[in-house]
Each structure stands twice: as structure tokens, then as C-alpha cells.
Design an enzyme around this catalytic site. Structure first.
Site, PDB file in Angstrom:
ATOM      1  N   ASP A  90       0.867  -1.167   0.000  1.00 28.82           N
ATOM      2  CA  ASP A  90       0.000   0.000   0.000  1.00 28.82           C
ATOM      3  C   ASP A  90       0.909   1.224   0.000  1.00 28.82           C
ATOM      4  O   ASP A  90       2.008   1.189   0.550  1.00 28.82           O
ATOM      5  CB  ASP A  90      -0.928  -0.022   1.229  1.00 28.82           C
ATOM      6  CG  ASP A  90      -2.082   0.954   1.042  1.00 28.82           C
ATOM      7  OD1 ASP A  90      -2.193   1.565  -0.053  1.00 28.82           O
ATOM      8  OD2 ASP A  90      -2.874   1.127   1.984  1.00 28.82           O
ATOM      9  N   SER A  91       0.430   2.280  -0.633  1.00 25.31           N
ATOM     10  CA  SER A  91       1.245   3.482  -0.782  1.00 25.31           C
ATOM     11  C   SER A  91       1.527   4.146   0.564  1.00 25.31           C
ATOM     12  O   SER A  91       2.593   4.718   0.769  1.00 25.31           O
ATOM     13  CB  SER A  91       0.517   4.476  -1.678  1.00 25.31           C
ATOM     14  OG  SER A  91      -0.775   4.743  -1.148  1.00 25.31           O
ATOM     15  N   GLY A  93      -1.034   6.256   1.886  1.00 25.72           N
ATOM     16  CA  GLY A  93      -1.894   7.439   1.919  1.00 25.72           C
ATOM     17  C   GLY A  93      -2.676   7.541   3.213  1.00 25.72           C
ATOM     18  O   GLY A  93      -2.714   8.600   3.854  1.00 25.72           O
ATOM     19  N   PHE A  94      -3.262   6.438   3.621  1.00 27.90           N
ATOM     20  CA  PHE A  94      -4.089   6.423   4.830  1.00 27.90           C
ATOM     21  C   PHE A  94      -3.252   6.766   6.070  1.00 27.90           C
ATOM     22  O   PHE A  94      -3.656   7.558   6.915  1.00 27.90           O
ATOM     23  CB  PHE A  94      -4.735   5.040   4.968  1.00 27.90           C
ATOM     24  CG  PHE A  94      -5.652   4.908   6.150  1.00 27.90           C
ATOM     25  CD1 PHE A  94      -6.929   5.444   6.128  1.00 27.90           C
ATOM     26  CD2 PHE A  94      -5.233   4.254   7.302  1.00 27.90           C
ATOM     27  CE1 PHE A  94      -7.776   5.330   7.224  1.00 27.90           C
ATOM     28  CE2 PHE A  94      -6.065   4.134   8.406  1.00 27.90           C
ATOM     29  CZ  PHE A  94      -7.342   4.676   8.364  1.00 27.90           C
ATOM     30  N   ASP A 144      -2.978   7.832  -2.579  1.00 28.32           N
ATOM     31  CA  ASP A 144      -4.317   8.428  -2.648  1.00 28.32           C
ATOM     32  C   ASP A 144      -4.538   9.395  -1.494  1.00 28.32           C
ATOM     33  O   ASP A 144      -3.883   9.304  -0.457  1.00 28.32           O
ATOM     34  CB  ASP A 144      -5.422   7.352  -2.691  1.00 28.32           C
ATOM     35  CG  ASP A 144      -5.354   6.383  -1.510  1.00 28.32           C
ATOM     36  OD1 ASP A 144      -4.295   6.278  -0.859  1.00 28.32           O
ATOM     37  OD2 ASP A 144      -6.377   5.711  -1.247  1.00 28.32           O
ATOM     38  N   GLY A 213     -11.338   3.967   0.520  1.00 29.65           N
ATOM     39  CA  GLY A 213     -12.178   4.910   1.263  1.00 29.65           C
ATOM     40  C   GLY A 213     -13.478   4.329   1.778  1.00 29.65           C
ATOM     41  O   GLY A 213     -14.385   5.074   2.149  1.00 29.65           O
ATOM     42  N   ASP A 263      -8.017  -7.130   1.325  1.00 20.43           N
ATOM     43  CA  ASP A 263      -7.045  -7.141   2.419  1.00 20.43           C
ATOM     44  C   ASP A 263      -7.742  -6.571   3.636  1.00 20.43           C
ATOM     45  O   ASP A 263      -8.641  -5.731   3.498  1.00 20.43           O
ATOM     46  CB  ASP A 263      -5.834  -6.247   2.109  1.00 20.43           C
ATOM     47  CG  ASP A 263      -6.132  -4.797   2.417  1.00 20.43           C
ATOM     48  OD1 ASP A 263      -6.879  -4.170   1.641  1.00 20.43           O
ATOM     49  OD2 ASP A 263      -5.662  -4.288   3.456  1.00 20.43           O
ATOM     50  N   CYS A 301     -14.288 -26.724  10.976  1.00 22.77           N
ATOM     51  CA  CYS A 301     -12.969 -26.215  10.578  1.00 22.77           C
ATOM     52  C   CYS A 301     -11.904 -27.302  10.753  1.00 22.77           C
ATOM     53  O   CYS A 301     -11.853 -27.987  11.771  1.00 22.77           O
ATOM     54  CB  CYS A 301     -12.613 -24.991  11.409  1.00 22.77           C
ATOM     55  SG  CYS A 301     -11.026 -24.273  10.962  1.00 22.77           S
ATOM     56  N   CYS A 303      -8.610 -26.678  10.658  1.00 20.86           N
ATOM     57  CA  CYS A 303      -7.313 -26.036  10.901  1.00 20.86           C
ATOM     58  C   CYS A 303      -6.569 -26.715  12.061  1.00 20.86           C
ATOM     59  O   CYS A 303      -7.161 -27.470  12.843  1.00 20.86           O
ATOM     60  CB  CYS A 303      -7.479 -24.538  11.141  1.00 20.86           C
ATOM     61  SG  CYS A 303      -7.811 -24.054  12.841  1.00 20.86           S
ATOM     62  N   CYS A 306      -8.283 -26.116  15.471  1.00 19.38           N
ATOM     63  CA  CYS A 306      -9.546 -26.840  15.686  1.00 19.38           C
ATOM     64  C   CYS A 306      -9.328 -28.355  15.767  1.00 19.38           C
ATOM     65  O   CYS A 306     -10.106 -29.061  16.390  1.00 19.38           O
ATOM     66  CB  CYS A 306     -10.553 -26.483  14.597  1.00 19.38           C
ATOM     67  SG  CYS A 306     -11.100 -24.765  14.752  1.00 19.38           S
ATOM     68  N   HIS A 332      -6.622 -19.559  13.384  1.00 12.24           N
ATOM     69  CA  HIS A 332      -7.941 -20.088  13.010  1.00 12.24           C
ATOM     70  C   HIS A 332      -8.696 -19.098  12.110  1.00 12.24           C
ATOM     71  O   HIS A 332      -9.251 -19.484  11.076  1.00 12.24           O
ATOM     72  CB  HIS A 332      -8.773 -20.413  14.255  1.00 12.24           C
ATOM     73  CG  HIS A 332     -10.232 -20.542  13.960  1.00 12.24           C
ATOM     74  ND1 HIS A 332     -10.781 -21.684  13.414  1.00 12.24           N
ATOM     75  CD2 HIS A 332     -11.257 -19.642  14.077  1.00 12.24           C
ATOM     76  CE1 HIS A 332     -12.083 -21.491  13.229  1.00 12.24           C
ATOM     77  NE2 HIS A 332     -12.393 -20.263  13.621  1.00 12.24           N
TER      78      HIS A 332
HETATM   79 ZN    ZN Z   1     -10.103 -23.659  12.968  1.00  8.82          ZN
END
Ligand code: ZN
Length: 367
Positions: A90-91, A93-94, A144, A213, A263, A301, A303, A306, A332
């Protein structure tokens, strides 16, 4: 050669392959946020394991520390971080416009105070582009002008016009041929401003287009309406990136509207506050009802967390402030988001995707 190949379309949703310096990224995809070059609580190995294709770092923040030249010397961001997947930057700007840094905003750029040195400097579209060229990320974002949440229309309009002229300056300054460059559509929740921004930026022929924005506190219905309105003004053959959105319902609805890339720090930030994604919502692991709960965070899940740990154990770790609780909830939540993106890609490819049906299945534990 096109870097974005659409594979399958179902109404406005689509799957595609985004090619970033030989790396094939399956879209729609979600990027965890590595502002300073690291995703909070997680190693790169863990990020790979849970299906991360791309990360996003922040050019402005990295230019302050450790400094652009240090990173460039260590093989750019990929080499410095030792991350072989895709990297967006990201540039900034924010960040540069936040009260922490900003001294004065002008047409030329942003006068900011470096908190490490106390020195004031200008951050311009050219400087942001130069930094990103040297960092060697796969995708650079233009600088921006980001209006604050709740800004009046006049300010939103000024920021949109300035973002357009800064986009042209960023494009003119872009020298790294290996790096794609995306523009950012601004205009708040005002339709005529969004249209004007999207059309002007499309004229400049960028490699991709972000919708910026949003997700800064406006009502979710307004956000959705703005995305739906803006996308048709962007070129169909280019990737569409919605910045800052990472909650399950909004991800699913935005994919249906045609967004390819996301993102957000939301999955990891909420995890550190004890919220675990479950179904189409979340649970607060801190709540007393989980003290004696033998179930995993989410029964569907698969993962690592889990498969191995109970809610009772995670509740205990969280309430005793053991750091592994935050780490494992972050793991998770990111795994959960990556699985959702994968499932959506599969449904779009099979020509059978609708956000309402998808969310219903998630709530019912059928995904
Ligand atoms: Zn999980």
C-alpha cells in the site's frame, strides 16, 4: 501479455488467475496485513500452511523503519522478509494522513513529521512510487488522498480529484517494469464522485483498480451500495480490489458483486480480542460459557487449532493472558477466511454461487 486471466464467471462473480512475476494467484483471494513486514502473531511458515497466496505491506511505514535502502539491499521485500508468495504494497496514503504524521496536506503531497527523527519531509506520489519500486513488491498502489470518516462532501470531492491527479503522477513516476501498479477509486459514498473517479482512472490504463475509502465506519448497506454501483465503471478485464474489508458476510457479498481481491487486519485484530470466526458469525472465547466446552472453535474447521484444542483450553489461555490464545485464534480466523475464499472459487467454477445461499450454508455448518 495479460497478467489477469478470467477462468470462470457466474453472474458478476468470477474466478481468475493473477500472474505476479510468475506466481499464479487464484482469485478471488484475501491478503493478511503485514504492515511492517510481518503478520502479527504468525510465522511465514504458518501463513503458507493456512493457504496464504499474497500479503500486503505498507510502503510509507517501511520507508521510515528500517528504511527503503536497507530493504532494497536485502533483495527487496521478498528477500528481506524471505516470503516467496505475492506481495502488494500500500502506498501509505491512509497512514501519512493520520494525525500521528500529517502536518499539512497540499496539492504537491503530504508534509509529515518523522516520529523517529522529528524531521519534517514531503511525501509525494513520486516518492511513494519510488519507494515501492525499490521495495520490489509485485503490486504497487498509487498514493491516494483519503478523507477521514464522516468528512463533508466537499472534502470527499477534493480528495477524489486529488487522488486522480496523484494517480497520473504515480503512473509517470513508475519505473519498475516487473511491478504492476493499481489505481484507487475514491469518492466516499457519493455515486457521481465514484463514477467520475472510476472513469478518469480507467482512462489512464492501470493494471488493476482498487476501491478505497470504504469500511471506515459508514453503514454497511451504504458500503455495499457503493461497491455495487462502482464496479460496472471499471474495466472487466482488470482485477478489482476492495481495500480494508475482511469480515465474512462482506467478503461473500463483495465476491458476488465481482470483487477479486481483499485485504484487512480484521481477522487477526479481532482474534487478538478473543473473537473467533464460527459459521457466518463469531464467538467470544472469553465468555464464561466456554469454560467447560470440549468442542473445537468451529466443528467444521480443519485447521491446526480446531484439530487439536478445545474451546475450554483456549478460554483458559485467553483469560490467563497466555499469548498462544491470541496466536491460535489468529491462525484459526485466517485459515477460516482462506477456506471461505477457496470454497467460493469452487462454487463460482461450478456455476453455482450466490452469497445468500453461501451464507446460509455457513450458518448451518454445511461449509
Ligand atoms: Zn479452525
Amino acid at each position: 501479455m495479460s497478467k489477469f486471466k478470467i477462468n470462470s464467471e457466474h453472474k458478476n462473480a468470477r474466478t481468475a488467475t493473477l500472474i505476479l512475476n510468475g506466481k499464479k494467484i487464484n482469485t478471488p483471494f484475501f491478503m493478511p496485513v503485514a504492515t511492517k513486514g510481518s503478520v502479527k502473531m504468525l510465522s511465514h511458515e504458518e501463513l503458507k500452511e493456512l493457504g496464504t497466496q499474497c500479503l500486503i505491506s505498507n510502503a510509507f511505514v517501511l520507508s521510515l523503519k528500517p528504511g527503503t535502502e536497507i530493504i532494497a539491499k536485502h533483495g527487496g521485500l521478498h528477500g528481506f522478509m524471505n516470503w516467496q508468495g505475492g506481495i502488494f504494497t500500500d502506498s501509505g496514503g491512509f497512514q501519512v494522513l493520520s494525525d500521528t504524521f500529517c502536518r499539512k496536506l497540499t496539492e504537491e503531497g503530504v508534509l509529515f513529521r518523522n516520529p523517529y527523527t522529528g524531521v519534517d519531509s514531503m511525501f509525494t506520489p513520486e516518492e511513494s512510487t519510488r519507494i515501492q519500486n525499490l521495495l520490489g513488491s509485485d503490486v504497487a498502489m498509487v498514493l491516494d488522498d483519503v478523507p477521514k470518516a464522516g468528512a463533508i462532501k466537499q472534502r470527499v470531492s477534493q480528495a477524489m480529484e486529488r487522488t486522480t491527479s496523484w494517480a497520473q503522477r504515480s503512473k509517470d513516476a513508475h519505473k519498475n517494469k516487473k511491478q504492476l501498479q493499481f489505481a484507487i477509486v475514491q469518492g466516499g459514498v457519493h455515486k457521481p464522485l465514484r463514477k467520475k473517479s472510476a472513469l478518469a482512472l480507467t482512462e489512464m490504463n492501470f493494471d488493476g483498480y482498487a476501491i478505497g475509502g470504504l469500511a471506515i465506519g459508514e453503514p454497511l448497506s451504504k458500503m455495499k451500495e457503493t461497491i455495487e454501483y462502482t464496479i460496472p465503471f471499471l474495466p472487466k478485464e482488470k482485477p478489482v480490489y476492495l481495500m480494508g474489508v475482511g469480515s465474512v458476510k462482506e467478503l461473500v457479498e463483495s465476491v458476488e458483486m465481482g470483487v477479486d481481491c481483499f485485504d484487512s487486519a480484521f481477522p487477526t485484530r479481532t482474534a487478538r480480542h478473543g473473537k473467533a470466526f464460527v459459521g457466518a458469525g463469531h464467538i467470544n472465547i472469553d465468555a464464561a460459557i466456554y469454560r467447560d466446552d470440549t468442542k473445537p472453535l468451529d466443528e467444521k474447521c480443519a485447521c491446526m487449532v480446531c484439530r487439536n484444542y478445545s474451546r475450554a483450553y483456549l478460554h483458559h489461555l485467553f483469560s490467563t493472558k497466555e499469548e498462544n490464545a491470541q496466536k491460535w485464534l489468529s491462525y484459526h480466523n485466517l485459515f477460516f477466511v482462506q477456506q471461505i475464499m477457496k470454497k467460493m472459487r469452487e462454487e463460482i467454477n461450478s456455476g453455482n454461487f450466490s452469497s445468500s445461499a453461501f451464507l446460509k450454508k455457513l450458518s448451518a455448518g454445511k461449509i
